[in-house]
Design an enzyme around this catalytic site. Sequence first.
Site, PDB file in Angstrom:
ATOM      1  N   LYS A 215       0.992  -1.170   0.088  1.00 54.91           N
ATOM      2  CA  LYS A 215       0.206   0.352  -0.191  1.00 54.91           C
ATOM      3  C   LYS A 215       1.039   1.274  -0.036  1.00 54.91           C
ATOM      4  O   LYS A 215       2.368   1.243   0.432  1.00 54.91           O
ATOM      5  CB  LYS A 215      -0.953   0.467   1.465  1.00 54.91           C
ATOM      6  CG  LYS A 215      -0.263  -0.133   2.519  1.00 54.91           C
ATOM      7  CD  LYS A 215      -0.781  -0.363   3.607  1.00 54.91           C
ATOM      8  CE  LYS A 215      -0.071  -0.312   4.975  1.00 54.91           C
ATOM      9  NZ  LYS A 215      -1.378  -1.361   6.060  1.00 54.91           N
TER      10      LYS A 215
ATOM     11  N   ARG B 295     -11.845   0.471  13.888  1.00 52.84           N
ATOM     12  CA  ARG B 295     -11.210   1.497  13.032  1.00 52.84           C
ATOM     13  C   ARG B 295     -11.940   0.575  11.888  1.00 52.84           C
ATOM     14  O   ARG B 295     -12.841   1.424  11.497  1.00 52.84           O
ATOM     15  CB  ARG B 295      -9.552   0.734  12.594  1.00 52.84           C
ATOM     16  CG  ARG B 295      -9.218   1.489  11.270  1.00 52.84           C
ATOM     17  CD  ARG B 295      -7.663   1.454  11.013  1.00 52.84           C
ATOM     18  NE  ARG B 295      -6.994   0.464  10.745  1.00 52.84           N
ATOM     19  CZ  ARG B 295      -5.812  -0.363  10.399  1.00 52.84           C
ATOM     20  NH1 ARG B 295      -5.013   1.215  10.064  1.00 52.84           N
ATOM     21  NH2 ARG B 295      -5.295  -1.488   9.485  1.00 52.84           N
TER      22      ARG B 295
ATOM     23  N   HIS C  38      -6.611  -7.141  12.572  1.00 48.73           N
ATOM     24  CA  HIS C  38      -5.810  -6.349  12.138  1.00 48.73           C
ATOM     25  C   HIS C  38      -5.027  -5.881  14.002  1.00 48.73           C
ATOM     26  O   HIS C  38      -6.712  -5.384  15.129  1.00 48.73           O
ATOM     27  CB  HIS C  38      -5.773  -5.120  11.848  1.00 48.73           C
ATOM     28  CG  HIS C  38      -4.683  -3.681  12.177  1.00 48.73           C
ATOM     29  ND1 HIS C  38      -3.381  -5.183  11.079  1.00 48.73           N
ATOM     30  CD2 HIS C  38      -4.413  -2.995  12.106  1.00 48.73           C
ATOM     31  CE1 HIS C  38      -2.405  -4.161  11.232  1.00 48.73           C
ATOM     32  NE2 HIS C  38      -2.463  -3.082  11.560  1.00 48.73           N
TER      33      HIS C  38
ATOM     34  N   ARG D  50       0.294 -11.022   6.905  1.00 45.90           N
ATOM     35  CA  ARG D  50       0.629  -9.801   6.294  1.00 45.90           C
ATOM     36  C   ARG D  50       1.672  -8.856   6.358  1.00 45.90           C
ATOM     37  O   ARG D  50       1.733  -8.583   7.382  1.00 45.90           O
ATOM     38  CB  ARG D  50      -0.844  -9.131   6.777  1.00 45.90           C
ATOM     39  CG  ARG D  50      -2.310  -9.596   5.912  1.00 45.90           C
ATOM     40  CD  ARG D  50      -3.185  -8.789   6.012  1.00 45.90           C
ATOM     41  NE  ARG D  50      -3.507  -8.084   7.406  1.00 45.90           N
ATOM     42  CZ  ARG D  50      -4.111  -8.068   8.792  1.00 45.90           C
ATOM     43  NH1 ARG D  50      -5.080  -9.392   8.784  1.00 45.90           N
ATOM     44  NH2 ARG D  50      -4.156  -7.593   9.609  1.00 45.90           N
TER      45      ARG D  50
ATOM     46  N   TYR E  78      14.413  30.914   4.228  1.00 48.74           N
ATOM     47  CA  TYR E  78      13.428  31.817   4.506  1.00 48.74           C
ATOM     48  C   TYR E  78      13.265  32.431   6.555  1.00 48.74           C
ATOM     49  O   TYR E  78      13.852  31.448   6.516  1.00 48.74           O
ATOM     50  CB  TYR E  78      12.086  31.291   5.076  1.00 48.74           C
ATOM     51  CG  TYR E  78      11.627  30.767   3.476  1.00 48.74           C
ATOM     52  CD1 TYR E  78      11.392  31.786   2.517  1.00 48.74           C
ATOM     53  CD2 TYR E  78      11.583  29.546   3.027  1.00 48.74           C
ATOM     54  CE1 TYR E  78      11.639  32.062   1.608  1.00 48.74           C
ATOM     55  CE2 TYR E  78      11.231  29.258   1.413  1.00 48.74           C
ATOM     56  CZ  TYR E  78      11.151  30.408   0.963  1.00 48.74           C
ATOM     57  OH  TYR E  78      10.456  30.701  -0.919  1.00 48.74           O
TER      58      TYR E  78
ATOM     59  N   CYS F  16      12.936  24.061   2.645  1.00 48.87           N
ATOM     60  CA  CYS F  16      11.633  25.217   1.878  1.00 48.87           C
ATOM     61  C   CYS F  16      11.442  23.923   1.368  1.00 48.87           C
ATOM     62  O   CYS F  16      11.669  22.668   1.293  1.00 48.87           O
ATOM     63  CB  CYS F  16      12.881  25.993   0.924  1.00 48.87           C
ATOM     64  SG  CYS F  16      13.985  26.994   1.163  1.00 48.87           S
ATOM     65  N   MET F  17      10.381  24.514   0.425  1.00 44.81           N
ATOM     66  CA  MET F  17       9.573  23.418  -0.055  1.00 44.81           C
ATOM     67  C   MET F  17       9.906  22.616  -1.016  1.00 44.81           C
ATOM     68  O   MET F  17       9.846  21.100  -1.317  1.00 44.81           O
ATOM     69  CB  MET F  17       8.495  23.708  -1.076  1.00 44.81           C
ATOM     70  CG  MET F  17       7.344  22.568  -1.726  1.00 44.81           C
ATOM     71  SD  MET F  17       6.201  24.150  -2.971  1.00 44.81           S
ATOM     72  CE  MET F  17       4.877  24.617  -1.472  1.00 44.81           C
ATOM     73  N   ASP F  18      11.157  22.846  -2.038  1.00 45.49           N
ATOM     74  CA  ASP F  18      12.251  22.599  -2.484  1.00 45.49           C
ATOM     75  C   ASP F  18      13.156  22.351  -2.575  1.00 45.49           C
ATOM     76  O   ASP F  18      13.897  21.583  -3.746  1.00 45.49           O
ATOM     77  CB  ASP F  18      11.677  22.591  -4.193  1.00 45.49           C
ATOM     78  CG  ASP F  18       9.765  22.854  -4.611  1.00 45.49           C
ATOM     79  OD1 ASP F  18       9.741  22.188  -4.790  1.00 45.49           O
ATOM     80  OD2 ASP F  18       9.933  23.988  -4.885  1.00 45.49           O
TER      81      ASP F  18
HETATM   82  C1  LIG Z   1      -1.045  -1.687   7.246  1.00 50.06           C
HETATM   83  C2  LIG Z   1      -1.312  -3.122   7.216  1.00 50.06           C
HETATM   84  C3  LIG Z   1      -0.196  -4.421   7.432  1.00 50.06           C
HETATM   85  C4  LIG Z   1       0.771  -4.336   7.920  1.00 50.06           C
HETATM   86  O1  LIG Z   1       1.484  -3.877   8.955  1.00 50.06           O
HETATM   87  P1  LIG Z   1       2.847  -3.939   9.065  1.00 50.06           P
HETATM   88  O2  LIG Z   1       3.016  -3.034  10.546  1.00 50.06           O
HETATM   89  O3  LIG Z   1       3.864  -2.638   8.080  1.00 50.06           O
HETATM   90  O4  LIG Z   1       4.114  -4.636   9.046  1.00 50.06           O
HETATM   91  C5  LIG Z   1      -1.113  -5.652   7.753  1.00 50.06           C
HETATM   92  N1  LIG Z   1      -2.544  -5.555   7.548  1.00 50.06           N
HETATM   93  C6  LIG Z   1      -3.270  -4.549   8.223  1.00 50.06           C
HETATM   94  C7  LIG Z   1      -4.739  -4.677   8.359  1.00 50.06           C
HETATM   95  C8  LIG Z   1      -2.636  -3.554   7.168  1.00 50.06           C
HETATM   96  O5  LIG Z   1      -3.329  -1.986   7.624  1.00 50.06           O
END
Ligand SMILES: *Cc1c(COP(=O)(O)O)cnc(C)c1O
Length: 386
Positions: free
Chosen positions: A43, A141, A170, A226, A270, A318-320
């Site tokens: 992600k 969540r 989670h 995961r 700045y 700065c920004m860039d």
């Molecule tokens: C982001 C996420 C993960 C991965 O988490 P890490 O701590 O980066 O391993 C696993 N499950 C869910 C639902 C997440 O949102």
Amino acid sequence: MRGVKCPEDRWAWVEVDLDALRQNTAALKRLLARDKQMMCVVKADAYGHGAVQCAKAMRRAGADQFAVATTTEGVELREAGVREPILILSEPPMEAIQKIVDYDLSPAVFDQDFALALGECAAAAGKVATYHFAIDTGMTRIGVNWRDAVKVRRSIDFHRGIECAGTFTHFATADVQRDWDFNMQARRFTDAVYAMQDAGLETGLVHCANTPATILHPDVHMDMCRVGIGLYGLHPAIETRREVRLRPVMSVRGRITRVEHPEVGTGVSYGLTYRVPKPNIQICTVPIGYADGLSRNLSGNMDVLVNGERCRQVGRICMDQFMFEVTVNNVRAYRPTRAVEYGDVVTVLGYDGDEMITADDMAARRETINYEVVCDFGLRLQKIYV
Ligand SMILES: *Cc1c(COP(=O)(O)O)cnc(C)c1O
């Protein structure tokens, strides 16, 4: 630093070490028993590292499935030729359902209306859409409350257009050892899964472990883990460092676009919050700024590496662009710093010689976590894969 690859249009880039990524993927996969799957979380453009390139590298090193946060992220992987199952880790808006079906993505599901709309859309396309059933066991969540899992499943399971490919939750505190809340969440999850199985409901792959749980709690590996942050070579907690060796995948570098020798008292950036305090100081400019993910909160509170030496960043970021100082002809220095030149490579994150700036160091200075540091550098900088 010589022989570095650098983009042509801007002297600033993220370097992604695909060897390190593959090694981390393999190292994490080795923590799992043979019959368990690994879902690699890519992600947020693979935590800023580039989702397509990373997914392709991970696939050969042990990834069985991928996870993303949004439908658009899933579509990007499919269009790049990723064929493995792709889970969207939250329930998207109804309007995304057509795309989810067209691209064979699996959303997280916890709402009855969403599930049935998904089923209708899939059926109309002559398909069966797979989904993962999300259960809230205490993080508050997403997901169905663990007490209602069976009831909600019964209200959607009649639909022939959907099929449950997974059941997950989670953890809020997987990075803490012997934590009461973690154990409570794990117990609620297994209770919900058993209740579903007893009711004759298909759970698909049962999964709950993120990176810290994968490393610290082998008892909750279940059917699949995961993993996210660990793939990118960063640790989610101090405790995980002992258990597995990981190599940071991201470096951030730029090249000096200007070198000045200002008089004592000359201000920089700045607000002129910094003024040159003594003679023999070079003020150098690097084309990386907060729009590239280099937080403005780091102004005057970070170092960069040039020619294997640490130099202090000065003035507001700065920004860039940002500036840093080099003290030349410093007779008292153990090793006199050599003057730097236009075009020299500057390391903002990563190794240069024996010196290193870590995402953890930068996170501590920003009062955040390494996750946010690398995600931020994914914003605009071009990625160079090495
Ligand atoms: C982001 C996420 C993960 C991965 O988490 P890490 O701590 O980066 O391993 C696993 N499950 C869910 C639902 C997440 O949102």
